[in-house]
Design a protein around this motif. Sequence first.
Motif, PDB file in Angstrom:
ATOM      1  N   LEU A 169      15.717 -46.248 158.125  1.00  0.00           N
ATOM      2  CA  LEU A 169      16.682 -45.383 158.807  1.00  0.00           C
ATOM      3  C   LEU A 169      17.704 -46.193 159.585  1.00  0.00           C
ATOM      4  CD1 LEU A 169      17.697 -42.630 159.785  1.00  0.00           C
ATOM      5  CD2 LEU A 169      15.925 -42.688 161.559  1.00  0.00           C
ATOM      6  N   LYS A 183      22.064 -37.621 159.661  1.00  0.00           N
ATOM      7  CA  LYS A 183      22.400 -38.022 161.033  1.00  0.00           C
ATOM      8  C   LYS A 183      23.884 -38.344 161.185  1.00  0.00           C
ATOM      9  CE  LYS A 183      21.244 -41.545 164.512  1.00  0.00           C
ATOM     10  NZ  LYS A 183      20.385 -42.737 164.798  1.00  0.00           N
ATOM     11  N   SER A 216      17.568 -39.230 155.853  1.00  0.00           N
ATOM     12  CA  SER A 216      17.695 -39.002 157.300  1.00  0.00           C
ATOM     13  C   SER A 216      18.999 -39.565 157.838  1.00  0.00           C
ATOM     14  CB  SER A 216      16.505 -39.631 158.031  1.00  0.00           C
ATOM     15  OG  SER A 216      15.278 -39.079 157.587  1.00  0.00           O
TER      16      SER A 216
END
Length: 257
Positions: free
Chosen positions: A151, A189, A185
Amino acid sequence: MLVDQLQTNPQIPVRAVKHQLESNLEVKIHPQKAFRALQKAKKTLKGDYKDQYGDLRDYVIELRRSNPGSTVKIEVEDCHDPSSSTRVFKRIYICLGACNRGFRAIGRDLLGVDGAFMKEPASGFLLTDVGLDCNNGIYPLAYAIVESECLSSWTWFLELVASDLELNEMSNFTFISDRQKGLISAVAKVFPVAEHRFCLRHIHENMKKNWRGACATATTVPQFERAMAAFKDFSEPAYVYLTKIPPAQWTRSHFSG
C-alpha cells in the motif's frame, strides 16, 4: 579470458567455466570456485552494481537536463545516524517530460498500472503506468523501482502520477490493473471516485489455478464424461459449445495415442 567470453556469450554456464579452467590450468577446480571466477569476470565487465547506486543523483541530473519537464524522485531509507554521510536507496520514480506531454495530448483518461518482481542482483519491484495511444498501442507514462508491492509504495507512486498529470482526488479517471491488494487500496485512497477495472487476463490466469481444464486433460472416457457433466452444471451454454467440437480434436481421453 573469461571477460572476453562473457562479451560474446553472456549466458555462459558455470560448468563450462569450470571445464575451461581445468583444461587451461590442468588442475581440478571446485564448482564454487568457478562460480566466483565467473562473478568476478562479470563485475570486471559490467562494474559492481552496488557502486552504481552512488551514481543515481548524477543520473537524475542528466535525465532532467536531457529531458526537460521530467519528474525524477528518489526516496531513501530512514537514517538512524543523522551524522552519516551515506544514505540507503529505497525508491525512485521517473516520468519523462516528453511522455507526460504526449499523454496529455492524447487525452484518453485511461491508465493501466502493474507491478513486476525484479530478480537478483538488484531485487525489488518495477511499477509501471501506461496508457493507450491513438492506435490503441501501449503508451508508457511513468515507472518506479520500489522495495515491494504494498500500500505504501503504490500510494507513493500514484500520488506522484497524480501530481504529474495535475489530477485531484475527485478526478474521474479509469484505472485497469490486477487484483493486487495494496494497489486496490491505493487507487481507492488516491482516486476515490475513479473507476477501477480489473484485467481480464489476470482473472483468467488466476481461474486456471483452480480450474485447469479437467475436460481437456481427462485421460479416460469415463473421466471425461464426469468432467463434462460437472462443466454443464457450471455453464450450460459453454457446455453446448464444447459438445459441437469432436472430442478427438481437443481432449486427451479421445486421442489415438
